[in-house]
Design a protein around this motif. Sequence first.
Motif, PDB file in Angstrom:
ATOM      1  N   UNK A 117      75.354  21.207  37.030  1.00 36.95           N
ATOM      2  CA  UNK A 117      76.659  20.888  36.452  1.00 36.95           C
ATOM      3  C   UNK A 117      76.563  20.722  34.943  1.00 36.95           C
ATOM      4  N   UNK A 118      75.445  20.166  34.452  1.00 33.41           N
ATOM      5  CA  UNK A 118      75.228  19.969  33.020  1.00 33.41           C
ATOM      6  C   UNK A 118      74.731  21.230  32.319  1.00 33.41           C
ATOM      7  N   UNK A 119      74.544  22.295  33.083  1.00 38.78           N
ATOM      8  CA  UNK A 119      74.056  23.569  32.547  1.00 38.78           C
ATOM      9  C   UNK A 119      72.688  23.400  31.873  1.00 38.78           C
ATOM     10  N   UNK A 120      71.870  22.514  32.448  1.00 39.84           N
ATOM     11  CA  UNK A 120      70.533  22.240  31.918  1.00 39.84           C
ATOM     12  C   UNK A 120      69.521  22.963  32.801  1.00 39.84           C
ATOM     13  N   UNK A 121      69.155  24.175  32.381  1.00 39.44           N
ATOM     14  CA  UNK A 121      68.286  25.013  33.203  1.00 39.44           C
ATOM     15  C   UNK A 121      66.917  24.370  33.422  1.00 39.44           C
ATOM     16  N   UNK A 122      66.357  23.775  32.388  1.00 37.59           N
ATOM     17  CA  UNK A 122      65.046  23.150  32.508  1.00 37.59           C
ATOM     18  C   UNK A 122      65.054  21.986  33.477  1.00 37.59           C
ATOM     19  N   UNK A 123      66.077  21.128  33.363  1.00 36.31           N
ATOM     20  CA  UNK A 123      66.180  19.982  34.261  1.00 36.31           C
ATOM     21  C   UNK A 123      66.439  20.434  35.696  1.00 36.31           C
ATOM     22  N   UNK A 124      67.239  21.490  35.861  1.00 37.87           N
ATOM     23  CA  UNK A 124      67.537  22.001  37.197  1.00 37.87           C
ATOM     24  C   UNK A 124      66.278  22.538  37.863  1.00 37.87           C
ATOM     25  N   UNK A 125      65.505  23.311  37.114  1.00 37.94           N
ATOM     26  CA  UNK A 125      64.257  23.846  37.669  1.00 37.94           C
ATOM     27  C   UNK A 125      63.296  22.712  38.021  1.00 37.94           C
ATOM     28  N   UNK A 126      63.169  21.743  37.126  1.00 30.35           N
ATOM     29  CA  UNK A 126      62.271  20.625  37.380  1.00 30.35           C
ATOM     30  C   UNK A 126      62.679  19.822  38.599  1.00 30.35           C
ATOM     31  N   UNK A 127      63.989  19.577  38.757  1.00 27.60           N
ATOM     32  CA  UNK A 127      64.483  18.808  39.903  1.00 27.60           C
ATOM     33  C   UNK A 127      64.249  19.557  41.206  1.00 27.60           C
ATOM     34  N   UNK A 128      64.432  20.877  41.176  1.00 23.52           N
ATOM     35  CA  UNK A 128      64.192  21.671  42.381  1.00 23.52           C
ATOM     36  C   UNK A 128      62.714  21.678  42.741  1.00 23.52           C
ATOM     37  N   UNK A 129      61.863  21.801  41.745  1.00 25.44           N
ATOM     38  CA  UNK A 129      60.416  21.807  42.023  1.00 25.44           C
ATOM     39  C   UNK A 129      59.967  20.477  42.625  1.00 25.44           C
ATOM     40  N   UNK A 130      60.485  19.378  42.100  1.00 24.52           N
ATOM     41  CA  UNK A 130      60.148  18.060  42.661  1.00 24.52           C
ATOM     42  C   UNK A 130      60.602  17.980  44.116  1.00 24.52           C
ATOM     43  N   UNK A 131      61.813  18.437  44.360  1.00 23.08           N
ATOM     44  CA  UNK A 131      62.379  18.404  45.714  1.00 23.08           C
ATOM     45  C   UNK A 131      61.523  19.212  46.685  1.00 23.08           C
ATOM     46  N   UNK A 132      61.154  20.434  46.311  1.00 25.35           N
ATOM     47  CA  UNK A 132      60.391  21.292  47.209  1.00 25.35           C
ATOM     48  C   UNK A 132      58.959  20.803  47.371  1.00 25.35           C
ATOM     49  N   UNK A 133      58.407  20.215  46.329  1.00 28.08           N
ATOM     50  CA  UNK A 133      57.052  19.666  46.421  1.00 28.08           C
ATOM     51  C   UNK A 133      57.031  18.492  47.406  1.00 28.08           C
ATOM     52  N   UNK A 134      58.056  17.648  47.321  1.00 28.21           N
ATOM     53  CA  UNK A 134      58.149  16.520  48.251  1.00 28.21           C
ATOM     54  C   UNK A 134      58.320  17.013  49.686  1.00 28.21           C
ATOM     55  N   UNK A 135      59.182  18.010  49.859  1.00 24.17           N
ATOM     56  CA  UNK A 135      59.422  18.546  51.202  1.00 24.17           C
ATOM     57  C   UNK A 135      58.142  19.139  51.770  1.00 24.17           C
ATOM     58  N   UNK A 136      57.383  19.851  50.936  1.00 24.06           N
ATOM     59  CA  UNK A 136      56.128  20.439  51.399  1.00 24.06           C
ATOM     60  C   UNK A 136      55.136  19.365  51.829  1.00 24.06           C
ATOM     61  N   UNK A 137      55.043  18.324  51.045  1.00 31.36           N
ATOM     62  CA  UNK A 137      54.114  17.235  51.377  1.00 31.36           C
ATOM     63  C   UNK A 137      54.501  16.587  52.703  1.00 31.36           C
ATOM     64  N   UNK A 138      55.787  16.326  52.876  1.00 27.85           N
ATOM     65  CA  UNK A 138      56.241  15.688  54.103  1.00 27.85           C
ATOM     66  C   UNK A 138      55.957  16.547  55.327  1.00 27.85           C
ATOM     67  N   UNK A 139      56.260  17.841  55.246  1.00 29.05           N
ATOM     68  CA  UNK A 139      56.095  18.674  56.432  1.00 29.05           C
ATOM     69  C   UNK A 139      54.620  18.878  56.741  1.00 29.05           C
ATOM     70  N   UNK A 140      53.767  18.994  55.731  1.00 29.59           N
ATOM     71  CA  UNK A 140      52.335  19.145  55.979  1.00 29.59           C
ATOM     72  C   UNK A 140      51.775  17.884  56.634  1.00 29.59           C
ATOM     73  N   UNK A 141      52.168  16.724  56.119  1.00 27.73           N
ATOM     74  CA  UNK A 141      51.708  15.469  56.704  1.00 27.73           C
ATOM     75  C   UNK A 141      52.180  15.333  58.151  1.00 27.73           C
TER      76      UNK A 141
END
Length: 244
Positions: free
Chosen positions: A196-220
């Motif tokens: 919404x803020x048109x912040x490409x860097x923040x959007x990419x970073x937030x998505x990477x954090x989200x997917x990294x967390x999801x990966x950790x949870x499913x592997x565990x």
Amino acid sequence: MADLLDQKVQAQSLVDVVAERLEAAIISGTLEPGSRLSEQALAASLGVSRGPLREAIRRLEGRKLLERTPNIGVRVAALSLRDLKEILEVREALEGMACALAAQNMSDEDIAALEGLIEAHGEQEAVREGKGYYQESKDFDFHFRIVTGAGNQRLEQMLLGDLYYLLRVYRYKSSTKPGRAKEALVEHQNIVAAIRNRDAGAAEGAMRVHLRNARRYVEEQLVEEGEAVVDPAPRKTGRVGSLR
């Protein structure tokens, strides 16, 4: 979600309904990765004949959710832990890029629709109670909306191709770990705020954090439950699919 396959199918587009019911059962874990299907038991559970059931099964084979093996039959597709880890690492990079592009290319109307989708997800009883975060496919799927909103056909082909449906199985599984559903919703909200803020860097970073967390949870979770498939060859034993 356990009663999805005990509800009799009403007459409409029968193959579509059966395919949707089976897909939901696979995504939710009612039919577990690696489990074999019994056409007879499924037909009885769903109240349909073998014809539409077989066509629905063929459709899900095309989506890579089911696999047919000679002399064994049909089973729910499964990924080895190594394959899953490598695929999710690649997905993190590609979907992070897609999210950055979405922040630049999505229209205001599309962003508003994405916000509405997340609001609807937050109203799900299972999400509120922390039991799981189920998303229907395509336009009802937060990640699908972002990838298509990126405006890059190559990324769409890579992220929404053969593995899209199978990865939804593991995405849902990660959301069933205690506390993860609400956490994932907050992460989705953070991603949408950056878009919404048109912040490409923040959007990419937030998505990477989200997917990294999801990966950790499913592997565990796979390791804890003993469901990590070391050898992806068909199992000789296991649950034979009645969907009860």
